[in-house]
Scaffold this active site. Structure first.
Site, short mmCIF file in Angstrom:
data_model
loop_
_atom_site.label_atom_id
_atom_site.label_comp_id
_atom_site.label_asym_id
_atom_site.label_seq_id
_atom_site.Cartn_x
_atom_site.Cartn_y
_atom_site.Cartn_z
N ASP A 1 -9.88 1.53 -24.51
CA ASP A 1 -10.14 1.27 -23.09
C ASP A 1 -10.33 2.56 -22.32
O ASP A 1 -9.70 3.56 -22.64
CB ASP A 1 -8.91 0.63 -22.42
N PRO B 1 0.81 -1.23 0.00
CA PRO B 1 0.00 0.00 0.00
C PRO B 1 0.84 1.27 0.00
O PRO B 1 0.30 2.36 -0.14
CB PRO B 1 -0.82 -0.10 1.29
N ARG C 1 -3.11 -8.10 -20.63
CA ARG C 1 -4.04 -7.80 -21.72
C ARG C 1 -3.48 -6.78 -22.71
O ARG C 1 -4.01 -6.60 -23.79
CB ARG C 1 -5.42 -7.38 -21.19
N GLU D 1 2.26 -7.21 8.76
CA GLU D 1 2.34 -5.76 8.91
C GLU D 1 3.19 -5.11 7.82
O GLU D 1 3.15 -3.92 7.62
CB GLU D 1 2.94 -5.40 10.28
N1 ADE Z 1 -1.00 -5.02 -0.07
C1 ADE Z 1 -1.93 -4.64 0.82
N2 ADE Z 1 -2.66 -3.62 0.34
C2 ADE Z 1 -2.18 -3.34 -0.89
C3 ADE Z 1 -2.50 -2.37 -1.88
N3 ADE Z 1 -3.47 -1.48 -1.71
N4 ADE Z 1 -1.78 -2.37 -3.02
C4 ADE Z 1 -0.78 -3.24 -3.19
N5 ADE Z 1 -0.44 -4.17 -2.29
C5 ADE Z 1 -1.13 -4.22 -1.16
#
Ligand code: ADE
Length: 252
Positions: free
Chosen positions: A168, A88, A153, A115
């Site tokens: 697209d 994230p 793709r 974590e």
């Molecule tokens: N792992 C946990 N959440 C994620 C996200 N939003 N993007 C990529 N990998 C992740």
């Protein structure tokens, strides 16, 4: 194109890789994927891949040794293969990044869990870090599948219609407009006449306008900084006038 995917849960990939376009891409040799279980690279007796964080706090952190060992066994010293951590905290994935990645013959994706991963993986092993959105998943596996799917793709020959990707949503910075198929009249809801007209120039213009209209309504942020033709600008100005006229009628 080849993908090496490092994960603690290889079986999570089975369903998506065995259906439809991803399956056919593998059968035709355009796509190959090797799933590597990070656990196999843990050298201790119990194949431990995580540990408590230094400094305390909740959750577990993925240990660096098995991840380094896996990457080094798979790509060795080859620096030409992007080593991408999905997390994230990465740069936000987009159609532009998918196109960028589709040019590489090979990609390595590392799926984090718990974590997070030991920071030394970020500092000394990976070359890129990608997030698929501003939300937190239970792990990187679903995110890796999203990246794999969006990139695959775009590979030549993977989609039946090679022109399809050009239209697209996001390919040209706009959302796609509406699509219709038979019947021309469904419960009294008719397909727009222009689509039945056979006038290809009028259809192309209508599609462009619908894409502009939808993007303006749903994702106006995408219009900023986009190269638009004079005709596009006139159309957007017309929409602007229409909606300010509607505001006037409502007494806004
Ligand atoms: N792992 C946990 N959440 C994620 C996200 N939003 N993007 C990529 N990998 C992740």
């Amino acid at each position: 194109m080849h993908f090496d995917i490092l994960t603690l849960f290889p079986s999570m990939f089975q369903g998506p890789l065995e259906e439809s376009i991803l399956k056919r891409a593998q059968e035709s040799g355009r796509l190959s994927i090797t799933l590597h279980n990070i656990r196999d690279y843990a050298s201790d007796k119990h194949h431990i891949t995580d540990d408590a964080p230094y400094g305390g706090g909740g959750g577990m952190v993925m240990k660096p040794e098995p991840i380094f060992a896996a990457v080094e066994a798979i790509v060795g010293q080859d620096t030409s293969v992007p080593r991408i951590l999905v997390s994230p905290q990465g740069r936000l994935f987009s159609q532009a990044i998918a196109s960028e990645l589709a040019h590489f013959p090979s990609l390595l994706l590392i799926c984090g869990r718990y974590e997070g991963v030991d920071e030394r993986v970020r500092q000394h092993l990976v070359t890129d870090e990608i997030s698929i959105g501003d939300y937190v998943l239970t792990g990187g596996e679903l995110a890796a599948m999203v990246v794999l799917d969006a990139v695959t793709r775009l590979l030549p020959g993977v989609l039946g219609d090679p022109g399809a990707v050009l239209h697209d949503s996001h390919a040209q910075g706009l959302l796609e407009g509406p699509h219709y198929t038979r019947p021309a009249d469904f419960r009294g809801w008719r397909v727009p006449e222009v689509l039945l007209s056979g006038d290809h120039a009028a259809i192309a213009r209508w599609r462009r306008e619908q894409a502009l209209r939808r993007t303006r309504e749903r994702r106006p942020d995408l219009l900023d900084g986009l190269q638009l033709s004079l005709q596009d600008r006139d159309f957007l100005a017309q929409l602007e006038m229409e909606s300010s006229g509607m505001d006037d009628e409502r007494g806004d």
